[in-house]
Design a protein around this motif. Sequence first.
Motif, short mmCIF file in Angstrom:
data_model
loop_
_atom_site.label_atom_id
_atom_site.label_comp_id
_atom_site.label_asym_id
_atom_site.label_seq_id
_atom_site.Cartn_x
_atom_site.Cartn_y
_atom_site.Cartn_z
N ARG B 190 0.81 -1.21 0.00
CA ARG B 190 0.00 0.00 0.00
C ARG B 190 0.84 1.27 0.00
N ILE B 191 2.09 1.18 0.43
CA ILE B 191 2.89 2.41 0.56
C ILE B 191 4.13 2.35 -0.34
N THR B 192 5.00 1.38 -0.09
CA THR B 192 6.28 1.38 -0.79
C THR B 192 6.10 1.32 -2.31
N LEU B 193 5.31 0.34 -2.77
CA LEU B 193 5.18 0.19 -4.22
C LEU B 193 4.46 1.37 -4.86
N PRO B 194 3.31 1.81 -4.33
CA PRO B 194 2.67 2.96 -4.98
C PRO B 194 3.57 4.20 -5.00
N LEU B 195 4.33 4.42 -3.92
CA LEU B 195 5.17 5.62 -3.91
C LEU B 195 6.29 5.51 -4.94
#
Lengths: 277, 277, 226, 393, 393
Positions: B190-195
Amino acid sequence: MTKGENMAMSRDAPARSVFPRLILIPAVLALLFLLLPLAALVARVEWTSLWADIAAPDAVSALVLSVTTAAIATAVCAVVGIPLAIAIARAPRVLAAVLRVVVTIPLVLPPMVGGVALLFLYGGSSPVGIWLDSAGLALPFTTAAVVVAQIFVALPFLVIAVEGSVRTAGTDYERTAVALGASRWTTLRRITLPLAADGIVAGVILCFARAIGEFGATALFAGNAPGVTQTMPLAIYTAFNGSGVDQGSAVALALLLLVTVLVVLLVVRGWRPGRIR
Amino acid sequence: MTKGENMAMSRDAPARSVFPRLILIPAVLALLFLLLPLAALVARVEWTSLWADIAAPDAVSALVLSVTTAAIATAVCAVVGIPLAIAIARAPRVLAAVLRVVVTIPLVLPPMVGGVALLFLYGGSSPVGIWLDSAGLALPFTTAAVVVAQIFVALPFLVIAVEGSVRTAGTDYERTAVALGASRWTTLRRITLPLAADGIVAGVILCFARAIGEFGATALFAGNAPGVTQTMPLAIYTAFNGSGVDQGSAVALALLLLVTVLVVLLVVRGWRPGRIR
Amino acid sequence: AQAGAAGGGLRIAAAASLQGAFDELVAEFEVAHPDILVAPVVYDGSSTLATQIAEGAPVDVAAFADEPTMARISDDAEEPRIFATNSLVVAVPEGRSEVASLDDLADPGLDVVLCAPEVPCGAAAQTALEAEGLRIDAASLEQNVSAVATKVAESIADAGLVYRTDVLATEGIVAVEDPRLDDIVNSYPIAATAGAASADDAEAFIDFVLSDPGQQTLAKWGFGTP
Amino acid sequence: MSGHAGTAVDGRVVVRRSRRFELDVELDVEHGEILAVMGPSGAGKSTLLQALAGEVRLTGGEIAIGDQGVTRRHHADPRRRGVVLLGQKPLLFPHLDVRDNVGFGLRVRGTPRARSRAEADEWLWRMGLSGMGDHRPRELSGGQQQRVALARALATSPRLLLLDEPLTSLDVDTASDIRGLLHEQLAFTLTTTLLVTHDAFDAAALAHRMVVIEDGRVTQRGDVREVLARPATRFVAMSAGLNRLSGTAHDGAWTGESFGLPVRIASSEGGPRPADHTPIVAVFRPADARIARAEETTWTGAFHTARDEAEGEPAPGEWLARVARLEPAPGGARVHVTEPDLAVDIPSAQVAALGIAPGDPVRVSIAPEHVRLIPVVEPGPVPSSRADDSSSR
Amino acid sequence: MSGHAGTAVDGRVVVRRSRRFELDVELDVEHGEILAVMGPSGAGKSTLLQALAGEVRLTGGEIAIGDQGVTRRHHADPRRRGVVLLGQKPLLFPHLDVRDNVGFGLRVRGTPRARSRAEADEWLWRMGLSGMGDHRPRELSGGQQQRVALARALATSPRLLLLDEPLTSLDVDTASDIRGLLHEQLAFTLTTTLLVTHDAFDAAALAHRMVVIEDGRVTQRGDVREVLARPATRFVAMSAGLNRLSGTAHDGAWTGESFGLPVRIASSEGGPRPADHTPIVAVFRPADARIARAEETTWTGAFHTARDEAEGEPAPGEWLARVARLEPAPGGARVHVTEPDLAVDIPSAQVAALGIAPGDPVRVSIAPEHVRLIPVVEPGPVPSSRADDSSSR
Ligand SMILES: Nc1ncnc2c1ncn2[C@@H]1O[C@H](COP(=O)(O)OP(=O)(O)OP(=O)(O)O)[C@@H](O)[C@H]1O
Ligand SMILES: Nc1ncnc2c1ncn2[C@@H]1O[C@H](COP(=O)(O)OP(=O)(O)OP(=O)(O)O)[C@@H](O)[C@H]1O
Ligand SMILES: [Mg+2]
Ligand SMILES: [Mg+2]
């Protein structure tokens, strides 16, 4: 505790990383996948003849030519590619997407086709070629052609890597700099480029690696004349493909190329743009 | 004013870009440098025989094979390469630098040498090859070998592009997510990949482009059996190399490859990881 | 062979399969003609060289591995002359004995590699196989004969059709002689280019290749005489 | 709207940020003046500053900054205008150390390296950060970063300085020092300044005039102390720390209602007597109001007593109210009562003695000498430009 | 140091951030308690919270959070500890809209999407942000972002909540609403909370106890109102908005000097009489001090008169001082005088009448009923752990 230590400490103190430890499994797989073939290559080196192979005059001149041309090509790529990357990063959304795809296209061409395209463009039968010829600047089959071929295949890598980091860095700091009275050039030099330093280093490395490894376009566009256009990859190819030559020397040359690049990369990694003011 | 318009407006409102306008000159030069050879290539297309060339069964099967294998290779690269990129981005400074150089090395190898290395590793005379053979998984001459060759040459691009953007995104948001109760996997998803989405898209594009354009390693390692291992670049090369055969069909095939990739890239550009939840 | 720099000396472009032989020929030629400077020979695939010569590559003498490729530069070259021939043999990895003759290649349990029919060695192989009425489901149709030789040497392929010269040049492979293949010869043409800087020097070199000492050297590397 | 001599900023700024928010503000700032900008969160203060700095485009209006005009289309270079914005985020250059951050503006103006470093160190010293020059911004605390950003902005001697909450996230002690420094510096250099702040104390201490922006529109403007003393809206009253009760003028006093019972508040302040039946507001400090337990302890009982009393003439300046909430405060407590809604500050000593809890009836009183009565002027002294009404919530 | 039942946080946190700064603080927070943390900018408040949240490593000490221990080596997962830090930067996830930001903590705990969205909307409504759910964080104002971040932290119902200046960059009105909300929420859920604030009002309104950190060390701790009423350091006095004068006890009163002349301040407060000749401080509010023009208008003249008077018995609680600085304030002005350094608030009406300027002589007086005398306790009620002295500035 000295000051130096202390600065280092606070900078190196690892930010707690929270990625799932399980992803180390595919990560190690990926690493093995890249490294094992290289190990297999090294395993085949004939150590007895290694020195003779890599000290051969042709090998040395190919290496020097490779490093020189790749360095020049990388420099040219940086000079024109970083501006292109910035322009794309700051272009309106749709234009940027189109430009990014356009820049990616040359990557797709099998390098040999790239060489054919270059030959079609700058060769004796095209208007550009004729015009260059009449100006005494005929490109094909010269050392300059090697550089041109390398630029053509390596430029996209630099542009894409730099574009990403310029875009990520955003414009906040740039606008702050302008508000503080910096001219656009100063802002570029003191803010934009240093903030994109990581991307620029990555781009330069990719670009150099791709340029020094370039084979297909060079073979076609520049030819394979020892001392003039025979770079390491061509020398390796010739050693490998030519009949009557020992393939062991192809492996030896490949090893020489790898070690050279390893050294160059480690030196480049120690360098950061914008550090020197 | 509808809501959609309004959201678009506020998102698109161009941040005032402050780069010096003069850098548009080298930027345009770079662009021309990349595009003119392609134009020269297109200029040589023999439009009369174009359709026949690209509709030939071998051409079609080569194209299908290319797109399929490149897509599979890209998927595999994403699956193992993104973890590697994250691991590098979060590794301690020195280890990260070393890993980055290690990952860059395969870029340097002329693809043909890469093919030789793969042959040495997976071929019948190596322990790995013998073991695979006895397990009935012999690689050479199979479509799988094409994929392996493509992964080997394309993986570094993905890793380097993704690593840069994961590092730039930093760990602040990840730690915030963990503090809010997210597991490491959730944080990754939810955080690392989308960012890191921008870098992942760039990496995927580079990777796919490099995989579909791959020629040297494939030619050596996988061979050139139509329908099984003859990808577009091999078909193009064969058409080009064939004695007495018209080179026009090589150009036509190259054009077909370009257009296909153009379409694929434009589709990928419209996609963002993490958008779908 | 001091002419490292561009522009100096006689510029020879030769097919990659001629590399060992031509390196030796050039050395001998320089002894015989101390007045003529020879630039390092450019070796590459015949097709690549032909494309480059058509686009104006600075070459005085071109020696190719097949006639159709030479025909592609007929506008840019003098009348070619055949200076060598090469014949096919069956190559197998050293120390393996499944294959005793050409017919064994049809065994579907074997991985056989051939050159692609578009390239000269593939065309020759096709001719040979058709003449014998053999149908081989090749594992791979390689771009050039070195790739075939390498695959056999690495035991990836069980057998392949290569030139006699390649067996001599490649470690780890041995030839299985089959007299039926001896007739399938490939002719190597050589020609001075139309734009040769020194037509006389080019002629001198071509003459030397065709002379007895030249032919002996070529024979030593496995080439046949035309 | 034309600029006259001595005007640094003059014109109207219109910025539509979204369907629900549009800023539309007229400004007129003299050279060397310090204008405070106050307003609730999300009112458009930062948007105004960003528009003046050229960070967001105008969607309408036209503003002259010095001798340069900015419109929707024409977009002057903030550098040439000498406009410096210190935004809500410090945005220190992460790749430069603190000293180079502060010296940046000087360096790019051609000041030699040694001198700009010396000046930067001087600024750091004034900001209480001496010795921090070698640190990277990320090695500083929040308040330290804030001060470095302020130093960086001041060091460039801009012609127009836009400060967006420069003293936020500073403790009282440090804020006081920096406020003093800012006051001296701005007075000394006569820098035209717009100062966004949430602190009436900052506004009063630093600014000459003030504009209050609420939901994108100016709701009050004028001399800082005047605005704070005569709040036109509930927001301004809250910011000035005052109670503000709406009612009607009657016999020169304020009249309103508390649970249906009449309330009367008189003022001993001089000035024109408000006309009967016009809407007025009564303004007084929470510390000046007094609170006492009602005689009855239950709400119903107290209410009945109060209603009976009201039959006669109610005591002016005193009424029955109900405790809504008790909030501890440093020196005692703040009691929020209804109706009308207001706050009363009571000292610690009284808190225990009073012994009240939410829901209790209390008697609230306010002496006439502490009350100011202000006629309600609608739309007030604010130049009206609310042509577009669709954008208000 | 062992945790006992009912203790949520217990132990000692040591973090060395650089050569010049080390945090070394002992903590002991009960379950459900709200502890205010105050201190000057750069004192180490954020470092303390980050250490508790596991964002920076301890370099020493040992702290128990619930039933888990954290030491230099052992580093428990904040998620499993249920610790949520709202840092000084809002750090809203830029790729999620506001609603998904607030609902994030619920979603990752498995709350169904629809319900977490509904709860997020409810939180946004409570924060005064209803209808903002679809916006991206960058489309919000600074104060709005701050509120979203607070909502996101509260929505997860953490066991230990660490709030780093949650009400900063909010206007008075909004801050008051959010303060009320926070008060209710924390009381209702009995969440153990550490609250860093620069505002004594926030501390008093929300917290039970308080620690004051200065330069990495605790300088005072105890009940919030107690600490604010009896400031042990200049910083606390400033934060509480009080004057704090150091002097010596004499005859049960404070004695000190002003320009070499004796000054005596008495207090009418009860309590134990301070022993003679012990150091004490006098504490009073700036608003309670009075100021008057000296009879002589020149400083020298006034000083001579004062010196002559001092020959006799000086009037207690009154002395000659010199105006250092005049600071306008919302309801009047704050006059800073020397010696001793203190502030006096005067109402607007008096400002003009007084007509004083920096350098002028004035007579300052303070009535005994407004003065509190506090014995100086050194090192005070603070558990001392200053073994390492090299790290203090
Ligand atoms: N990453 C870091 N590296 C080195 N020193 C740091 C780092 N972060 C903070 N410091 C130093 O530690 C000290 C305490 O910082 P901290 O952020 O805890 O202060 P604070 O009390 O929160 O202040 P503020 O009220 O200004 O936010 C400061 O002197 C600061 O310079
Ligand atoms: N980039 C943006 N896109 C769309 N709307 C925005 C954007 N930035 C701000 N807004 C909206 O504009 C309004 C005004 O924002 P602004 O930042 O000017 O408020 P502010 O007065 O500075 O508030 P604060 O005191 O909280 O900083 C807000 O309602 C906000 O949601
Ligand atoms: Mg704002
Ligand atoms: Mg802090």
